[in-house]
Design a protein around this motif. Structure first.
Motif, PDB file in Angstrom:
ATOM      1  N   ASN A 125       0.783  -1.103   0.055  1.00 34.83           N
ATOM      2  CA  ASN A 125       0.188   0.104  -0.098  1.00 34.83           C
ATOM      3  C   ASN A 125       0.727   1.113   0.051  1.00 34.83           C
ATOM      4  OD1 ASN A 125      -2.084  -1.304   0.103  1.00 34.83           O
ATOM      5  ND2 ASN A 125      -2.994  -0.684   1.927  1.00 34.83           N
ATOM      6  N   HIS A 126       0.305   2.294  -0.600  1.00 32.66           N
ATOM      7  CA  HIS A 126       1.026   3.627  -0.525  1.00 32.66           C
ATOM      8  C   HIS A 126       1.047   3.898   0.831  1.00 32.66           C
ATOM      9  CE1 HIS A 126       3.122   6.689  -2.408  1.00 32.66           C
ATOM     10  NE2 HIS A 126       2.088   7.461  -2.825  1.00 32.66           N
ATOM     11  N   MET A 127       2.157   4.761   1.238  1.00 27.50           N
ATOM     12  CA  MET A 127       2.414   5.317   2.556  1.00 27.50           C
ATOM     13  C   MET A 127       1.332   5.639   3.363  1.00 27.50           C
ATOM     14  SD  MET A 127       5.552   5.012   3.407  1.00 27.50           S
ATOM     15  CE  MET A 127       7.155   4.609   2.391  1.00 27.50           C
ATOM     16  N   PRO A 128       0.357   6.318   2.791  1.00 28.14           N
ATOM     17  CA  PRO A 128      -0.653   6.985   3.835  1.00 28.14           C
ATOM     18  C   PRO A 128      -1.900   5.862   3.909  1.00 28.14           C
ATOM     19  CG  PRO A 128      -1.033   8.035   1.619  1.00 28.14           C
ATOM     20  CD  PRO A 128       0.178   7.390   1.524  1.00 28.14           C
ATOM     21  N   LEU A 129      -2.076   4.775   3.220  1.00 25.48           N
ATOM     22  CA  LEU A 129      -3.241   3.875   3.311  1.00 25.48           C
ATOM     23  C   LEU A 129      -2.965   2.819   4.362  1.00 25.48           C
ATOM     24  CD1 LEU A 129      -4.214   3.045  -0.401  1.00 25.48           C
ATOM     25  CD2 LEU A 129      -5.246   4.754   1.518  1.00 25.48           C
ATOM     26  N   GLY A 130      -3.976   2.824   5.535  1.00 26.86           N
ATOM     27  CA  GLY A 130      -3.773   1.605   6.316  1.00 26.86           C
ATOM     28  C   GLY A 130      -4.226   0.277   5.626  1.00 26.86           C
ATOM     29  N   ARG A 131      -3.867  -0.918   6.299  1.00 32.51           N
ATOM     30  CA  ARG A 131      -4.130  -2.059   5.891  1.00 32.51           C
ATOM     31  C   ARG A 131      -5.731  -2.557   6.363  1.00 32.51           C
ATOM     32  NH1 ARG A 131       1.952  -3.580   5.895  1.00 32.51           N
ATOM     33  NH2 ARG A 131       1.891  -2.162   7.122  1.00 32.51           N
ATOM     34  N   HIS A 181     -10.262   9.531   0.411  1.00 33.59           N
ATOM     35  CA  HIS A 181     -10.225  10.076   1.600  1.00 33.59           C
ATOM     36  C   HIS A 181      -8.848  11.032   1.758  1.00 33.59           C
ATOM     37  CE1 HIS A 181     -11.650  10.963   5.813  1.00 33.59           C
ATOM     38  NE2 HIS A 181     -10.062  10.659   6.164  1.00 33.59           N
ATOM     39  N   VAL A 182      -7.760  10.253   1.714  1.00 35.08           N
ATOM     40  CA  VAL A 182      -6.600  10.892   1.966  1.00 35.08           C
ATOM     41  C   VAL A 182      -6.281  12.061   0.815  1.00 35.08           C
ATOM     42  CG1 VAL A 182      -4.094  10.671   1.694  1.00 35.08           C
ATOM     43  CG2 VAL A 182      -5.445   8.634   2.638  1.00 35.08           C
ATOM     44  N   GLN A 183      -6.855  12.020  -0.458  1.00 34.90           N
ATOM     45  CA  GLN A 183      -6.689  12.827  -1.351  1.00 34.90           C
ATOM     46  C   GLN A 183      -7.422  14.379  -0.794  1.00 34.90           C
ATOM     47  OE1 GLN A 183      -7.890  10.477  -4.764  1.00 34.90           O
ATOM     48  NE2 GLN A 183      -6.189  10.865  -5.532  1.00 34.90           N
ATOM     49  N   LYS A 184      -8.582  13.881  -0.395  1.00 31.95           N
ATOM     50  CA  LYS A 184      -9.498  15.068   0.028  1.00 31.95           C
ATOM     51  C   LYS A 184      -9.079  15.669   1.237  1.00 31.95           C
ATOM     52  CE  LYS A 184     -14.020  13.802  -2.204  1.00 31.95           C
ATOM     53  NZ  LYS A 184     -14.585  12.595  -1.729  1.00 31.95           N
ATOM     54  N   ASN A 185      -8.876  15.117   2.371  1.00 34.20           N
ATOM     55  CA  ASN A 185      -8.208  15.407   3.555  1.00 34.20           C
ATOM     56  C   ASN A 185      -7.179  15.598   3.790  1.00 34.20           C
ATOM     57  OD1 ASN A 185     -11.488  15.341   4.209  1.00 34.20           O
ATOM     58  ND2 ASN A 185     -11.283  13.168   3.863  1.00 34.20           N
ATOM     59  N   GLY A 186      -6.300  15.082   2.981  1.00 34.84           N
ATOM     60  CA  GLY A 186      -4.726  15.273   3.472  1.00 34.84           C
ATOM     61  C   GLY A 186      -4.376  14.564   4.644  1.00 34.84           C
ATOM     62  N   GLU A 187      -5.231  13.290   4.972  1.00 33.10           N
ATOM     63  CA  GLU A 187      -4.953  12.719   6.528  1.00 33.10           C
ATOM     64  C   GLU A 187      -4.701  11.385   5.848  1.00 33.10           C
ATOM     65  OE1 GLU A 187      -8.391  12.334   8.536  1.00 33.10           O
ATOM     66  OE2 GLU A 187      -8.641  14.512   8.968  1.00 33.10           O
ATOM     67  N   VAL A 188      -3.951  10.699   6.722  1.00 32.52           N
ATOM     68  CA  VAL A 188      -3.633   9.279   6.594  1.00 32.52           C
ATOM     69  C   VAL A 188      -4.751   8.410   6.921  1.00 32.52           C
ATOM     70  CG1 VAL A 188      -1.229   9.575   6.440  1.00 32.52           C
ATOM     71  CG2 VAL A 188      -2.288   9.083   8.722  1.00 32.52           C
ATOM     72  N   CYS A 189      -4.692   7.383   6.256  1.00 29.59           N
ATOM     73  CA  CYS A 189      -6.005   6.400   6.805  1.00 29.59           C
ATOM     74  C   CYS A 189      -5.525   5.088   7.853  1.00 29.59           C
ATOM     75  CB  CYS A 189      -6.735   5.863   5.717  1.00 29.59           C
ATOM     76  SG  CYS A 189      -7.902   6.979   4.841  1.00 29.59           S
ATOM     77  N   PRO A 190      -5.968   5.256   8.839  1.00 33.57           N
ATOM     78  CA  PRO A 190      -5.219   4.189   9.617  1.00 33.57           C
ATOM     79  C   PRO A 190      -5.807   2.919   9.301  1.00 33.57           C
ATOM     80  CG  PRO A 190      -7.112   5.265  10.636  1.00 33.57           C
ATOM     81  CD  PRO A 190      -6.862   6.197   9.541  1.00 33.57           C
ATOM     82  N   ALA A 191      -5.390   1.616   9.807  1.00 28.28           N
ATOM     83  CA  ALA A 191      -5.765   0.449   9.669  1.00 28.28           C
ATOM     84  C   ALA A 191      -7.355   0.144   9.585  1.00 28.28           C
ATOM     85  CB  ALA A 191      -5.014  -0.494  10.604  1.00 28.28           C
ATOM     86  N   ASN A 192      -7.848  -0.667   8.981  1.00 27.10           N
ATOM     87  CA  ASN A 192      -9.326  -0.854   8.916  1.00 27.10           C
ATOM     88  C   ASN A 192     -10.174   0.217   8.678  1.00 27.10           C
ATOM     89  OD1 ASN A 192      -8.262  -3.503   9.640  1.00 27.10           O
ATOM     90  ND2 ASN A 192      -8.534  -3.228  11.828  1.00 27.10           N
ATOM     91  N   TRP A 193      -9.755   1.317   8.163  1.00 23.72           N
ATOM     92  CA  TRP A 193     -10.396   2.244   7.798  1.00 23.72           C
ATOM     93  C   TRP A 193     -11.436   1.965   6.837  1.00 23.72           C
ATOM     94  CZ3 TRP A 193     -11.946   4.802   3.764  1.00 23.72           C
ATOM     95  CH2 TRP A 193     -12.567   6.278   3.809  1.00 23.72           C
ATOM     96  N   GLU A 194     -12.669   2.461   6.956  1.00 19.92           N
ATOM     97  CA  GLU A 194     -13.925   2.346   6.030  1.00 19.92           C
ATOM     98  C   GLU A 194     -14.355   3.393   5.913  1.00 19.92           C
ATOM     99  OE1 GLU A 194     -16.313  -1.184   6.080  1.00 19.92           O
ATOM    100  OE2 GLU A 194     -14.765  -2.414   7.107  1.00 19.92           O
ATOM    101  N   GLU A 195     -14.996   3.913   4.855  1.00 19.42           N
ATOM    102  CA  GLU A 195     -15.763   5.207   4.524  1.00 19.42           C
ATOM    103  C   GLU A 195     -17.172   5.082   5.382  1.00 19.42           C
ATOM    104  OE1 GLU A 195     -14.906   7.407   2.144  1.00 19.42           O
ATOM    105  OE2 GLU A 195     -16.674   8.592   2.998  1.00 19.42           O
ATOM    106  N   GLY A 196     -17.166   6.294   6.078  1.00 19.63           N
ATOM    107  CA  GLY A 196     -18.509   6.205   7.067  1.00 19.63           C
ATOM    108  C   GLY A 196     -17.937   5.991   8.245  1.00 19.63           C
ATOM    109  N   LYS A 197     -17.159   5.277   8.527  1.00 20.73           N
ATOM    110  CA  LYS A 197     -16.599   5.073  10.069  1.00 20.73           C
ATOM    111  C   LYS A 197     -15.691   6.132  10.450  1.00 20.73           C
ATOM    112  CE  LYS A 197     -14.630   0.788  10.413  1.00 20.73           C
ATOM    113  NZ  LYS A 197     -14.402  -0.393  10.939  1.00 20.73           N
ATOM    114  N   THR A 198     -15.498   6.424  11.706  1.00 18.09           N
ATOM    115  CA  THR A 198     -14.445   7.490  11.984  1.00 18.09           C
ATOM    116  C   THR A 198     -13.131   7.022  11.721  1.00 18.09           C
ATOM    117  OG1 THR A 198     -16.424   7.767  13.790  1.00 18.09           O
ATOM    118  CG2 THR A 198     -14.255   9.029  13.942  1.00 18.09           C
ATOM    119  N   ALA A 199     -12.395   7.888  11.179  1.00 20.56           N
ATOM    120  CA  ALA A 199     -10.892   7.614  10.829  1.00 20.56           C
ATOM    121  C   ALA A 199     -10.261   7.509  12.096  1.00 20.56           C
ATOM    122  CB  ALA A 199     -10.527   8.572   9.747  1.00 20.56           C
TER     123      ALA A 199
END
Lengths: 197, 197, 197, 197, 197, 197, 197, 197, 197, 197
Positions: E159-165, F179-197
């Motif tokens: 995964n690219h750096m900012p994407l969690g698994r 999400h990363v593209q829009k918010n400039g945040e990294v997405c933690p593990a198990n992230w899913e759209e609609g769930k709290t990042a």
């Protein structure tokens, strides 16, 4: 590359003696098998005018060299046949009649090439003939080597073409080296046999 | 590879004179800019016993060389500092006090390497240190060069370590070469100034 | 390339002691066969002015090193003959009379080359002479090596030419390393024997 | 290969300061643009026990270095993030809270590789994986560099892993070098500011 | 170069466990000697913010992996000391306290280099320093490997750096592969344990 | 060699659509000119049994990908003619009738070779035929690439031959990246759209 | 490079028969172990329109080949799975249902590469991807080989893509060669079995 | 390496016609400048017995080739002089009197070498003569080339030495290719002019 | 490269005799096994006009050669078949009917290539065909070799294409060489059997 | 490598004439600038016994060559000085007094090397001296070249050492070639001026 302190090259070369015999002569082995020193002097060409005076000078001093157990050998890149013709030419005609030490006839340049004393200057690659061409006559400089009983070179020198050699200086060098061999001492500058070292 | 008949290498080397000055000396340019001949002699090491006799012998003959418009230069691979210390050591203590000609301090071996006169024998590759190791002290043989006013070498010779040089022979060679320059004649063997050629 | 943590190079080098004996000295074996530490310090040249103060300073501290079972060895690229001359020159004349530890005479640069501490800068290929020429004197920097009983280097440092060394710092480093050897502890910054680690 | 006497490598490296800023730091330019000296010290790893004592010791002496117009920079191959975490760890917990000089985070080893101070020992080619494998942690030795206002290295040293550094010795070396810069004199052994040279 | 279908590289790497023990861990052998599957996940750096959520997520799912006889191993290029510091940092402070699976400390990059997952971009040769310099931090991407009981890789992804698994996806892949192992059938798209294949 | 974080290779490949048209398709340009993301999935061979379920699964989720402005492209090394025959084979007969996204026909392996996903194992040189011979069918693994609007790869993965893919996981990865593209945040593990990042 | 007069390459290739079995087929060994001749014909691709007519034509003439103890083998670079799908496609749908001789599935191009019959034209090195790219589909020309009982090729020919083959001509060539084998006579132009040679 | 689909080599070769004229003939240009097809057939040697039947057969069919705008050219590696002698030998004496198409005399093998149809087998390096020696007569196989109006090869074949060619098959191939050129259709197997394609 | 003084190359070549037999002939062995001399003459091509006069001239002198125990062999690069056709052509028609000595048929140029007598001039590399092309017919010059009973070449010569040879000169050379063999004397210029040497 | 049909090498060589002048002679230019033919003959050595008979024979026939506008040049590898000595030696003493044509003195072997006529046999690499050594005297064979007015060689031949040349044969070859030049006819075997061609 200096040969002083190293063995003289172990190469047999055609030679001619005053009887007209062609034979193989290996300078290194000549020194060792006779347990004598060797003075080897190269000159550029047979049948020139400065060279015979050198050959005669070494002939005249031959008994001095023999007293010092030193073999004298002359050398050029002419053939044995040419040496013989020159040996049969009278001194007055520019010949070397009367020379009794042997002359190397290094026409294939095996030894002169190893010693690095050929005047093969300005190598150029000729595209038309696809070969290396040389200026210079491919003959040797006036190089002199003093070799001891084990074949080690203890003096080497080269004079420019027009400069004749000084036979006495070689006798002095042989004496000095013999003094070192006997006494285990170094010989200071201008040392001469009989003078205090 | 013989230097006779070729230009002396065009390299500037550290040198020390008797005043303690360190300066750069280019033998080739020294001959040309002064329009003089040069006698350059190499000896193995400062502070040994055979060497000072040679340095003193050249000093004593210095006026003879000057009469012949010939510059005398000594040379070893020691540093300029060591040369200066030796120049300040009295003759009786094995020093060379009184020497007035310059001494090359070729500690980086630039010139000695080009001339091929270093005793760096038996190069071996040492796998443990991944380097080439040498036997020998990496100092020079007793090599002598006579150079004319245009920088051309007209005599070179090497004596084995324990053999001192004969200063008179170099005077004779300079005279003979000058004779050739003036008269356009070659000098036969044993030629000496004043004797009939 | 760091030598710290590796064995010191296994090379025998000419050395001179204060009695005038020339002998071969292998630093690595010296440490191992005596089961002692070694301090080896290099200086650029004999007969200069900053160097003797360093040599005298190590001499004065010699008993401290001996207490710590540490052998002191000096080193430069001068010849053994030059070392001996310097050892025979009085302190007041810039000499090192009184120095009793041995001096390496690495004139063939075998060891200095492996250590990479020669100031052979600006290698340039000279087409005229077909050789590599160097700037710099081909002498060493002020490099210092601390070697343990198994021949492992535990400190190395180089000072720029004009900077003298601090003998006490080496005593401190030896103490600290001995402390580590005995106690299996690391020594923090500014540690000194007797102070709490 | 010694860096003493040469310019420090011109390479920008990630760095972290005590505020948590990540920025690029080029040691050579830092010295030149501020016209100050630089002390750069490398330690193996963050979060070990001997290292923090060194970092604290340099912090405590920081005003002494500043008095001497000398910038202090620490360095390891850990990331900026790890440096920041360590800077936020209390001294009592093995942290370096309170350190105010910047820390290089040379995680890509660009600079450490050029300096040759990585403990990447025993390179072996692994046929199974077709790669070179290393023993050692690929972290740096305890190397220290003193750099002057023009970016020239005037001291370098490496201590074995378990040996801490002596901060006072670096102050002494800076003083000695400054003395040389001002007075054009060399500093003899054991020289200290205020003591007679 | 894909590792899927091939054995995982046979390399032992430093590792740290939650007790603070440093030990060598060979992923391939770990799978084989325990006859278990292995999930190995790499993250870029300790002490960053996205990474701990991944480490906690794997910790939370650890019992699910254990049910499936699967060993979980984390990995970065930080040192064991840094891992230990992070393991001792509370979750609220961005730490990973509570993680019980081992973490590879591949500071010499032996394994990451073989896997080809380092972000060493834009290699350029720097003539000034005669070295290859890199952009990028020389840390790893978010790469994940699923390895079976014989050491064969059956899934790899980056995964690219900012994407969690997504931890559940790995559980699904393990189940699917186990299904193939048991039933000798291939698993179609979107297959899930319990759903009809 | 990871493609994540780099541009997808700029290569045009033969492709077939459901209408039977053969055309050139350049994945990188497809993403850029449409300003859309691309999901490219490779499968080993047409007319096998696990593969069609994957192709159907992507077809069923096609509207979900379209909602996310993501183009779906399938790929194998079969020819366009074979793709067309398969597209015309009913699902019940193991065909992929109904698939509407394009299929790359990389029969010359230009793209698969650059991606390094061919199973060309055990290259051996056959002396009899003077050629390199391969084991393996020279078809691709189940590799998947997610590419953003600028052509940068943000996910790559490879499943072993018998393991089908999980379409939902790719939707999740696309959402997370968006999400990363829009918010400039990294997405933690198990992230899913609609769930709290 | 002509194969006529030489042994056919000794390489085993994947093959498919009409029962759907995948097996290895070595053309050279097939000829030798059955002591029969072999006709091997290559066509570019499955599921094209000119190709099936050739495959059907050989099928129709199969009994004529069998009468002449000649094995017929078809070949393309498609996979065995694709061959099987085509074998199961009715003739009216462009399929080759009814073909009973085996088909080589040289998807890794091992044999086609040795024979030099791939249309891999215009190799160009692509700097962006650091790979060689090809034009052409990497499929074979319409090449035909006649091989005798000892594996020696006695006829080879290649037709351009759009040109179908003439089955009778191969029967004529087989008859002519058999005539030569039996009678030790050469067969003149236009020779046909039963006509006077 | 197949020539089908590529231009015929652009090489001018000596040729002989039935009038005894020696001239240069470039097959590629012959096709293009006349806007005709070319049939070029090679035979091993003049003055053998199987060859004349082939030459006569092509002569007899010459009008059929001319109807199809096709130039017939024969070729061997014999000299033009030998061709002329054979052309002047009566058919009953094994000659080819009556042949009116030109014959290439490729005695320097320029063209045959490019086509790769020489039977120069078993190259061995002979140390005694320092040369590569060959078995085989260095004459050509029975190779046939069909070339279209633009110089593109559309058929090539090689028969083993004892096998004569079938002139009708070449007429069929020319008709089929002409059909493709006119109708843009491919010609299925066994296609013949006038039969339904 | 001269062959005089060396052994003739030890190579067997196809040959034809007047009976129409094709056989292998090794010139070197022919001389040795028969203990005879050999005269080998090369001519450019069969069926030209200058060549037959040479072949007839050698035939007419054949008894003279036989008296001198000398075998005559002709040679060209034509095939044995062509030689036979020429041998069967009447003298009046430009043939060589009546020639009874054997003719080498060096069509693979093995021997002519070693001898260096092929007129393959102006080698140029043709990029279009990726081959070396030659001007010249790749036939031999008019070279003649005289070989003694031990296979040593004692004369070689080459005439330009339009120049016929002088048979008597070869008889003279054979006589002179035989004289040398018998009498151990050299033969001076213009020597002829019976005349006083 | 044959020179027949090619230009003679364009090389200037030292030469000696009967007046004792040394000058440069370029054989190719000699022919062209005088618009004459040249006969160049090589002999092994001056001052041997077979050679003078050849030199005298060419002298006696000189007027015949002059009538045919042909320049005669002799050549060996001896020096100009040796040539002059031989020219001054009476015929009765084995000399060549009376010879008036010039003699090349190719002592640097520039021309003999290009022609490939030196007897430098059995090159061996001597490890002791690190040089190639040769057997043989490095002199030339008895080679003869006939060169036309444009510098093209039209005959070359080599006789073994003990075989003298036949002067009349060269006159015949010159006449024959002149006949060809005038009449554009080839000269058959045994052709002689005045006899019917």
């Amino acid at each position: 590359m200096a040969f002083v302190g190293k063995k003289f090259p172990n190469i047999a070369v055609n030679a001619m003696n005053e009887m007209g015999d062609t034979f193989k002569l290996n300078v290194l082995e000549e020194a060792k098998k006779n347990n004598k020193k060797v003075l080897l002097f190269w000159y550029p060409k047979d049948f020139t005018f400065v060279c015979p005076t050198e050959l005669h000078a070494f002939q005249e001093a031959l008994s001095e060299f023999e007293k010092r157990d030193t073999i004298v050998i002359g050398a050029s890149c002419d053939t044995a046949e040419v040496h013989f013709a020159w040996l049969n030419t009278e001194k007055d005609n520019g010949g070397i009649e009367g020379v009794t030490y042997p002359l190397l006839a290094d026409s294939n340049r095996n030894l002169a090439n190893v010693l690095g004393i050929l005047d093969l200057t300005n190598e150029t690659f000729d595209e038309e003939t696809n070969t290396y061409l040389y200026e210079g006559d491919n003959v040797t400089y006036r190089a002199t080597y003093l070799i001891d009983e084990e074949g080690t070179v203890f003096h080497e020198s080269i004079n420019h073409m027009p400069l004749g050699r000084n036979v006495n200086e070689y006798l002095r060098l042989i004496d000095a080296y013999t003094h070192v061999q006997k006494n285990g001492e170094v010989c200071p500058a201008n040392w001469e046999e009989g003078k205090t070292a």
